[in-house]
Design an enzyme around this catalytic site. Sequence first.
Site, PDB file in Angstrom:
ATOM      1  N   HIS A  44       0.881  -1.191   0.000  1.00  0.00           N
ATOM      2  CA  HIS A  44       0.000   0.000   0.000  1.00  0.00           C
ATOM      3  C   HIS A  44       0.911   1.231   0.000  1.00  0.00           C
ATOM      4  CE1 HIS A  44      -3.477   2.382   0.544  1.00  0.00           C
ATOM      5  NE2 HIS A  44      -3.782   2.147   1.809  1.00  0.00           N
ATOM      6  N   HIS A  99      -2.301  -1.877  -9.798  1.00  0.00           N
ATOM      7  CA  HIS A  99      -3.272  -1.287  -8.885  1.00  0.00           C
ATOM      8  C   HIS A  99      -4.534  -2.117  -8.900  1.00  0.00           C
ATOM      9  CE1 HIS A  99      -5.762   1.692  -6.878  1.00  0.00           C
ATOM     10  NE2 HIS A  99      -4.631   2.208  -6.457  1.00  0.00           N
ATOM     11  N   ASP A 111       2.836   5.784  -6.631  1.00  0.00           N
ATOM     12  CA  ASP A 111       4.061   5.658  -5.844  1.00  0.00           C
ATOM     13  C   ASP A 111       5.326   5.563  -6.690  1.00  0.00           C
ATOM     14  OD1 ASP A 111       3.053   5.790  -3.282  1.00  0.00           O
ATOM     15  OD2 ASP A 111       2.333   3.729  -3.375  1.00  0.00           O
TER      16      ASP A 111
END
Length: 456
Positions: free
Chosen positions: A281, A320, A376
């Site tokens: 995460h 994702h 990210d």
Amino acid sequence: MAKASTVEAPAETATDTLEVQDSRTERSFNISITDGAIRASDLKQIRTDDEDDPGLLSYDPAFLNTAACRSAITYIDGDKGILRYRGYPIEQLAEGSTFLEVAWLLRHGELPNQGQYDQFVHDITYHTYVHENMRKFLEGFRYDAHPMAMLNSSVAALATFYPTSRNIFDERERTISIIRLLAKVPTIAAFCYCHVKGLPFIYPDNDLSYVENFLSMVARMSEPKYEANPAFVRALEVLFILHADHEQNCSTSAVRAVGSSHVDPFSAMSAGIAALFGPLHGGANEQVLRMIAEIENVKNIPQFIEGVKAGKGKLMGFGHRVYKSYDPRAKIVKALADEVFEVVGVDKDLEIALELERIALSDEYFISRKLYPNVDFYTGLIYRSMAFPMEFFTVLFAIARTAGWLAQWEEMLLDKEQKIARPRQIYTGPEERPYKSRIDHRHTAGPRTQKDALRQ
Ligand code: ACO
């Protein structure tokens, strides 16, 4: 006082139905479809003639296809790469708004007017200081404590300072808790940074904006007034906006689940921070840089990619659960990275990151699985060029996500359909069997001292 927004009750006029036939009993059922969903509890009526049959369950490990709530906060279309907060496209918010404007929007459903915004900024600024005992609490951590673990326990510890925050159905209490959390999380985060670095804790400077004040608490030394690099202020403001909410992700679901027990908001938020810490995460931004360091050189990329395809680890910052095309936040972050690199010079690992992205986006393994860079992938490079240590990246994420967690927590509390979160299970263990001990209770050792244990 502006009211928090609430979710609308489901329309009771569903005309679409799902017709199902149970092959075990040959009986047919009509199950209502509302908003493209059936209610899992409607499946309970589908049962065999066995009187112990509790009715049909839906089995959905990891919630791959289960909506756990109705929410009016964030909209994502994962196939089209769309992200909107309260209807506003993320690109437009990143371009024109401030993080605190977005935090207000997430909670209240509308953008603040000037008066509401000024009051909100004032309230947050007024609450940035933390109790001095919090400082002592932080000083108790080891010098090498991970800042996410420190943040997690410190936010939980805030509950001890504000016992009336447990009155979660009092709107005034919720409002002050929300303001306290938005105001104090950056202060605690900065204190965590200073602790790990062995630097003196810098107190908030309430003349500064939210982001400038945070940078001041992180970077100010002996100068009487800290002046942040405007490129860094803008970058952090945008990154905070991009990270502010993302509907029912792992950490938000954790906040909602823990909050559904009606615990205080500080405890619920700390559950969110714990979930965000994980490398699948929010912890992924840290892992991206570790992975790039491991690759070391562009020439090693093909071998690394082959390893990923062979199941030796994942390409961090890729993939994702919801986005099956380019993460819209990743596009903004990539452009932002260029702006920051113009000021501080190109990050040495950017070349590796760009080449990784190029190869992955043209490789059948990644194409067929719809694995694109997520938010990210580039954030870590920006954070590092701003001189944040890797361990601190997820803390920056947590500061921003606090706004979303709080809006989602309150929406959950005010949603009349919500109850304590309590999933069902399919039991796969043994049938009933009689207890027959396999140890000899007469010889079970009593409590030993540390010394006894060492002597053995
Ligand atoms: N690298 C290589 N292969 C991957 C990756 C990856 N990053 N992500 C998924 N896959 C593969 C899986 O091995 C699986 O392959 P298979 O069908 O041959 O078994 C397939 O793609 C589907 O993946 P799932 O694990 O089923 O996808 P899921 O939706 O459960 O996981 C997740 C999503 C956790 C984000 C995953 O893509 C991942 O681990 N990515 C790397 C970590 C990361 O970047 N996390 C940040 C997410 S964004 C955020 O939380 C802010």
